[in-house]
Design a protein around this motif. Sequence first.
Motif, PDB file in Angstrom:
ATOM      1  N   GLY A 263      15.765  83.082  61.198  1.00  0.00           N
ATOM      2  CA  GLY A 263      16.228  81.905  60.485  1.00  0.00           C
ATOM      3  C   GLY A 263      16.051  80.591  61.200  1.00  0.00           C
ATOM      4  N   GLY A 264      16.304  80.569  62.496  1.00  0.00           N
ATOM      5  CA  GLY A 264      16.192  79.294  63.193  1.00  0.00           C
ATOM      6  C   GLY A 264      17.307  78.351  62.813  1.00  0.00           C
ATOM      7  N   GLU A 265      17.209  77.112  63.270  1.00  0.00           N
ATOM      8  CA  GLU A 265      18.345  76.196  63.128  1.00  0.00           C
ATOM      9  C   GLU A 265      18.192  75.190  62.003  1.00  0.00           C
ATOM     10  OE1 GLU A 265      18.755  73.706  66.710  1.00  0.00           O
ATOM     11  OE2 GLU A 265      16.924  74.675  67.400  1.00  0.00           O
ATOM     12  N   PHE A 266      17.082  75.215  61.292  1.00  0.00           N
ATOM     13  CA  PHE A 266      16.902  74.283  60.177  1.00  0.00           C
ATOM     14  C   PHE A 266      16.969  75.037  58.849  1.00  0.00           C
ATOM     15  CE2 PHE A 266      14.696  72.533  63.884  1.00  0.00           C
ATOM     16  CZ  PHE A 266      15.425  71.359  64.031  1.00  0.00           C
ATOM     17  N   GLU A 267      17.192  74.286  57.778  1.00  0.00           N
ATOM     18  CA  GLU A 267      17.353  74.894  56.450  1.00  0.00           C
ATOM     19  C   GLU A 267      16.138  74.556  55.580  1.00  0.00           C
ATOM     20  OE1 GLU A 267      21.494  73.758  54.908  1.00  0.00           O
ATOM     21  OE2 GLU A 267      21.209  72.453  56.635  1.00  0.00           O
ATOM     22  N   HIS A 268      15.888  75.374  54.581  1.00  0.00           N
ATOM     23  CA  HIS A 268      14.772  75.116  53.667  1.00  0.00           C
ATOM     24  C   HIS A 268      15.085  73.903  52.780  1.00  0.00           C
ATOM     25  CE1 HIS A 268      12.917  78.818  54.871  1.00  0.00           C
ATOM     26  NE2 HIS A 268      13.942  79.536  54.467  1.00  0.00           N
ATOM     27  N   SER A 269      14.266  72.886  52.863  1.00  0.00           N
ATOM     28  CA  SER A 269      14.459  71.718  51.993  1.00  0.00           C
ATOM     29  C   SER A 269      13.305  71.547  51.011  1.00  0.00           C
ATOM     30  CB  SER A 269      14.582  70.448  52.843  1.00  0.00           C
ATOM     31  OG  SER A 269      13.346  70.134  53.448  1.00  0.00           O
TER      32      SER A 269
END
Lengths: 374, 374
Positions: A263-269
């Motif tokens: 997942g990592g630390e950013f979100e899907h935008s």
Amino acid sequence: MSTPAPAEIGMPLDEVDTPALLLDLDVFERNMDKLAKATAASGIRLRPHAKTHKCPSIARAQIARGAVGVCCQKVGEAEAMVAGGVQDVYVSNEIVGRSKLERLAALAKQATISLAVDNADNVAQIEAAAAKFDARINVYVEIAAGMRRCGVDPGPEAVALARAVKAAPHLHFAGLQAYHGSAQHIRGFDDRRKAIDVAAEAAVTTRDLLRQASIDCPLITGAGTGTFRFEMGSGIWGELQCGSYVFMDADYGRNLDQGGKPGGEFEHSLFVWATVMSRPVRERAVLDVGLKGVATDCGMPLLDGVANVTYERASDDHGVLKVGDTNHPLAVGDKIKLIPGHCDPTVNLYDWYVGIRNNRVEALWPITARGMLR
Amino acid sequence: MSTPAPAEIGMPLDEVDTPALLLDLDVFERNMDKLAKATAASGIRLRPHAKTHKCPSIARAQIARGAVGVCCQKVGEAEAMVAGGVQDVYVSNEIVGRSKLERLAALAKQATISLAVDNADNVAQIEAAAAKFDARINVYVEIAAGMRRCGVDPGPEAVALARAVKAAPHLHFAGLQAYHGSAQHIRGFDDRRKAIDVAAEAAVTTRDLLRQASIDCPLITGAGTGTFRFEMGSGIWGELQCGSYVFMDADYGRNLDQGGKPGGEFEHSLFVWATVMSRPVRERAVLDVGLKGVATDCGMPLLDGVANVTYERASDDHGVLKVGDTNHPLAVGDKIKLIPGHCDPTVNLYDWYVGIRNNRVEALWPITARGMLR
């Protein structure tokens, strides 16, 4: 001929026609804020890569949060960024040929322009173009940092190149480009760190050789969304070039963190907005988004919020879904969001971002560097 | 924002900047002449697929050689074709949603417009849009012909759809869409023929059921570059939809003919013009063409006329070559031609064809349907 805008400001998301490239503005801003905060806290510079978004509106939003400018890969991208108000562009790539170099030199009369080099003849060509326009260009020497692409080996060849740059009257030796692209997508956390350890050693070796040759190395620049924490913590890099963090694609989502979770630390935008155009049998639905609407080089897109349905295969203009046991009707005319496997080449298929907040169109941003290959 | 043209008329090929999409005009014309001659001799209609080239200049050249019009997959492509002088466009695909259908109905006031359907609700939507503009639209019922994508099963459902079309005052039942897309790339000659035998049986079954229901089936349309000889010889299809024959990509070149040889009957006319931008070590060269400059979904591009060198991997803006024992220097600045693995999505990355004859630029054709996804 540019394509017409797919929406109008104020339109509800449901009415936005497909295929369209959606940007969830809340998430997008959270991603930008997060990296801006991390880099500010570390004292390191952030120069996000605009090859990801190809959009001056996004570049300006990054700069408003503290980025020093942007990176590009192509002269045409740099031209689009400067035309869109960006004042500091680093073409983090080798640029070859009189035509492109003269365009870059001319651009350097309007904005601060830098580029990378890994070849001595190329240094002479850059100097000739800069001299013709009496322009000043900052030049980074690219060293091979582990990804087997461009760059000279860390060592005497890099020193010779730096010396050639320093000797060129219109060029300024700005430091080293040390980017390990293939490390970004190594799944395991420790394996990614080890790859960056190798890149770090290459950078330090070269910097030390430069010092021995009495050449100051003002900056080491590199890093991407998958590895930036390592470069940031190394004390070696002074500038980060992350691009994908603003969007987060499905492939980056498969990277594992220190705890072994994906997942990592950013979100899907970033999403591709798609319509179910055919539903011939229960097990299959067909979307109006295929190879020309979403990049598949890092795997098929994921469906956002629809369980047990997979995007199985893409043809030019169709995406075939394998439908398992799901509550979603996937009726003809239904619209769904796809999470692209790879954001950069997906963005390059579109002319517009449709910025969405609270299920309403809030922004229509032209992707002015779309297709700028030269 | 459309990208600037990559060349000027009269310019020698060597001076054309890269990346650029080159069209060898002599070969391109030979390919067009060959299929035009074959279809004329067989008495069958040719309606080439414009999703391949997305360019009205090419569509008009096909029509000048006897094609009855073109196929498209998207309403935006059809709009670009009509704007470029094409008077007869068949959108050989399902089109869903009020916005797109009204655009199509409006277009039907300017040109002869047809489309495909595989859903009864969709028939009602098409009729509503056509009625709003008092337009007439020809409708083909798409049957599943073996490729597991869109289309109703051959049988009663297809007859019911045809009946619904016939009952709609502004629609004309034009026949059956029977296209086996995945058969195009089956390597073996006999295996391809068998796949088309299955499609033929589906078409004949449905046509017979229509006859039993006293519904005349004016035309069966389909076929592609990989299989058209079978459809042409079947006595079943009355119209061919080949697209890739004008360009021939590397993937079609891997299909085997009756004698077991690869290559097919058309020649490569479409190339991506690339520059060696880095040559870090003897075994590796790097081109300025990556994922954003050539489609890789059907494999990496081939190098035209350079032996023992393979295009090994693509990143966004780089193509890494593995250099074996070759006479080509592949020096920084050298330009070479790539044969795309898949022409359709490659074309969609460019705004211009650079037409070349005798190593000189003779044509600059805008790809006006590039990016027309809606």
